[in-house]
Design a protein around this motif. Structure first.
Motif, PDB file in Angstrom:
ATOM      1  N   ALA A  52       0.825  -1.210   0.000  1.00 20.61           N
ATOM      2  CA  ALA A  52       0.000   0.000   0.000  1.00 20.61           C
ATOM      3  C   ALA A  52       0.860   1.261   0.000  1.00 20.61           C
ATOM      4  O   ALA A  52       0.569   2.226  -0.718  1.00 20.61           O
ATOM      5  N   ILE A  53       1.921   1.258   0.809  1.00 22.85           N
ATOM      6  CA  ILE A  53       2.815   2.425   0.849  1.00 22.85           C
ATOM      7  C   ILE A  53       3.482   2.608  -0.511  1.00 22.85           C
ATOM      8  O   ILE A  53       3.568   3.719  -1.038  1.00 22.85           O
ATOM      9  N   ARG A  54       3.944   1.500  -1.074  1.00 26.61           N
ATOM     10  CA  ARG A  54       4.604   1.557  -2.384  1.00 26.61           C
ATOM     11  C   ARG A  54       3.648   2.081  -3.451  1.00 26.61           C
ATOM     12  O   ARG A  54       4.016   2.935  -4.268  1.00 26.61           O
ATOM     13  N   LEU A  55       2.420   1.596  -3.438  1.00 25.93           N
ATOM     14  CA  LEU A  55       1.430   2.063  -4.408  1.00 25.93           C
ATOM     15  C   LEU A  55       1.163   3.552  -4.228  1.00 25.93           C
ATOM     16  O   LEU A  55       1.092   4.301  -5.208  1.00 25.93           O
ATOM     17  N   ARG A  75      -5.937   0.050  -1.889  1.00 21.67           N
ATOM     18  CA  ARG A  75      -5.995   1.321  -2.620  1.00 21.67           C
ATOM     19  C   ARG A  75      -6.476   2.458  -1.725  1.00 21.67           C
ATOM     20  O   ARG A  75      -5.998   3.586  -1.827  1.00 21.67           O
ATOM     21  N   GLU A  76      -7.399   2.156  -0.819  1.00 23.62           N
ATOM     22  CA  GLU A  76      -7.904   3.191   0.083  1.00 23.62           C
ATOM     23  C   GLU A  76      -6.803   3.692   1.012  1.00 23.62           C
ATOM     24  O   GLU A  76      -6.686   4.895   1.257  1.00 23.62           O
ATOM     25  N   VAL A 174       0.815  -1.224   9.138  1.00 24.07           N
ATOM     26  CA  VAL A 174       0.783  -2.630   9.564  1.00 24.07           C
ATOM     27  C   VAL A 174      -0.394  -2.881  10.499  1.00 24.07           C
ATOM     28  O   VAL A 174      -1.137  -3.862  10.349  1.00 24.07           O
ATOM     29  N   LEU A 175      -0.598  -1.994  11.470  1.00 26.38           N
ATOM     30  CA  LEU A 175      -1.702  -2.182  12.412  1.00 26.38           C
ATOM     31  C   LEU A 175      -3.059  -2.056  11.722  1.00 26.38           C
ATOM     32  O   LEU A 175      -4.016  -2.747  12.078  1.00 26.38           O
ATOM     33  N   PHE A 176      -3.137  -1.186  10.731  1.00 24.10           N
ATOM     34  CA  PHE A 176      -4.381  -1.035   9.974  1.00 24.10           C
ATOM     35  C   PHE A 176      -4.768  -2.355   9.307  1.00 24.10           C
ATOM     36  O   PHE A 176      -5.899  -2.839   9.447  1.00 24.10           O
ATOM     37  N   PHE A 177      -3.826  -2.952   8.586  1.00 22.23           N
ATOM     38  CA  PHE A 177      -4.132  -4.199   7.887  1.00 22.23           C
ATOM     39  C   PHE A 177      -4.272  -5.371   8.857  1.00 22.23           C
ATOM     40  O   PHE A 177      -5.069  -6.288   8.616  1.00 22.23           O
ATOM     41  N   PHE A 178      -3.525  -5.338   9.960  1.00 24.71           N
ATOM     42  CA  PHE A 178      -3.637  -6.387  10.972  1.00 24.71           C
ATOM     43  C   PHE A 178      -5.043  -6.413  11.560  1.00 24.71           C
ATOM     44  O   PHE A 178      -5.676  -7.464  11.675  1.00 24.71           O
TER      45      PHE A 178
END
Length: 204
Positions: A52-55, A75-76, A174-178
Motif C-alpha cells: 500500500a505504501i509503495r502504491l 488502494r484506500e 501494519v496495524l491497519f491491515f492487521f
C-alpha cells in the motif's frame, strides 16, 4: 506488546476503572488465536502495508491496471500516502528530486516485501499481551520495531527509514491491515461482545 490497539474502534470506549483481572480473564477465554496465527497475521499485514505504501508513493492516482491488481482496502490506504505522508515529508526534509525519491522508495519496499518471514514472530501470547489488547488507546512503537528487524535483513537507507517513521507511517499501515485481517474472524467479535456484556467496554 504486539496485540495492543487490535480492538481500537471509534465504536468502543474503554472503561478504565473496571479493566483488570476480570477483563483479562474474559479476553483469555474468547480470544483463542494461537501465537502462530497472530504471527502469520502480522507478517501478512506487513506485506499488505508495504504494498500500500509503495502504491501510494509511485501512483497517487492508480491506473486501471493497478485498480484491478490491488484490493480496494489497499488502494484506500494508499490514497492517504501522498497528502498525509509523502508531500509533508519531502517538504520537511528538503527532498530535491521527488521522482528519484519515489523510485528509491518503491525499489526498497519491493525488496523488503520479499523477506517478511521471521518478522514480528510471537512465541506465546502472554497475559501482558491480553491486557494490551483491551487498552485500545495504547500506542505501539511498531515502526521502530519493524525497522530494527528489517535492518537485520538489509541495510535500511536513512532517508527511507525517516520516511517510514514519519507520523508512524509503517506502524500505522501494519496495524491497519492487521486489524482488518483479524476483525473478519468471529473470535474477535466474540471477545468484544463478551467485554461489552460484562460492562467492561461500552458502545457509543
Amino acid at each position: 506488546m504486539l496485540l495492543g490497539s487490535l480492538l481500537d474502534s471509534p465504536a468502543v470506549v474503554e472503561m478504565a476503572s473496571q479493566v483488570g483481572g476480570k477483563a483479562v480473564s474474559i479476553v483469555s477465554e474468547h480470544f483463542t488465536f494461537t501465537a502462530f496465527e497472530i504471527s502469520s497475521a502480522y507478517q501478512g499485514s506487513y506485506g499488505y502495508a508495504l504494498a500500500a505504501i509503495r502504491l501510494g508513493v509511485v501512483a497517487p492516482a492508480p491506473s486501471l491496471v493497478q485498480k484491478v491488481r490491488y484490493s480496494k482496502i489497499t488502494r484506500e490506504f494508499a490514497q492517504q500516502i501522498e497528502r498525509q505522508y509523502l508531500q509533508p515529508f519531502v517538504q520537511q526534509q528538503g527532498v530535491e528530486d521527488l521522482a528519484v525519491f519515489r523510485e528509491q522508495v518503491s525499489e526498497a519496499l519491493l525488496l523488503f516485501s520479499k523477506h517478511k518471514d521471521g518478522l514480528l514472530e510471537i512465541q506465546e501470547i502472554s497475559e501482558e499481551d491480553l491486557a494490551a489488547l483491551i487498552s485500545y488507546q495504547q500506542t505501539l512503537a511498531m515502526t521502530d520495531l519493524l525497522l530494527e528487524q528489517m535492518s537485520a535483513i538489509e541495510q535500511v537507507d536513512e532517508r527511507l527509514a525517516a520516511f517510514l517513521r514519519y507520523e508512524g507511517l509503517l506502524g500505522n499501515a501494519v496495524l491497519f491491515f492487521f486489524r482488518e485481517l483479524l476483525r473478519k474472524d468471529p473470535r474477535l467479535a466474540a471477545t468484544q461482545t463478551a467485554l461489552q456484556q460484562a460492562k467492561l467496554c461500552i458502545e457509543v
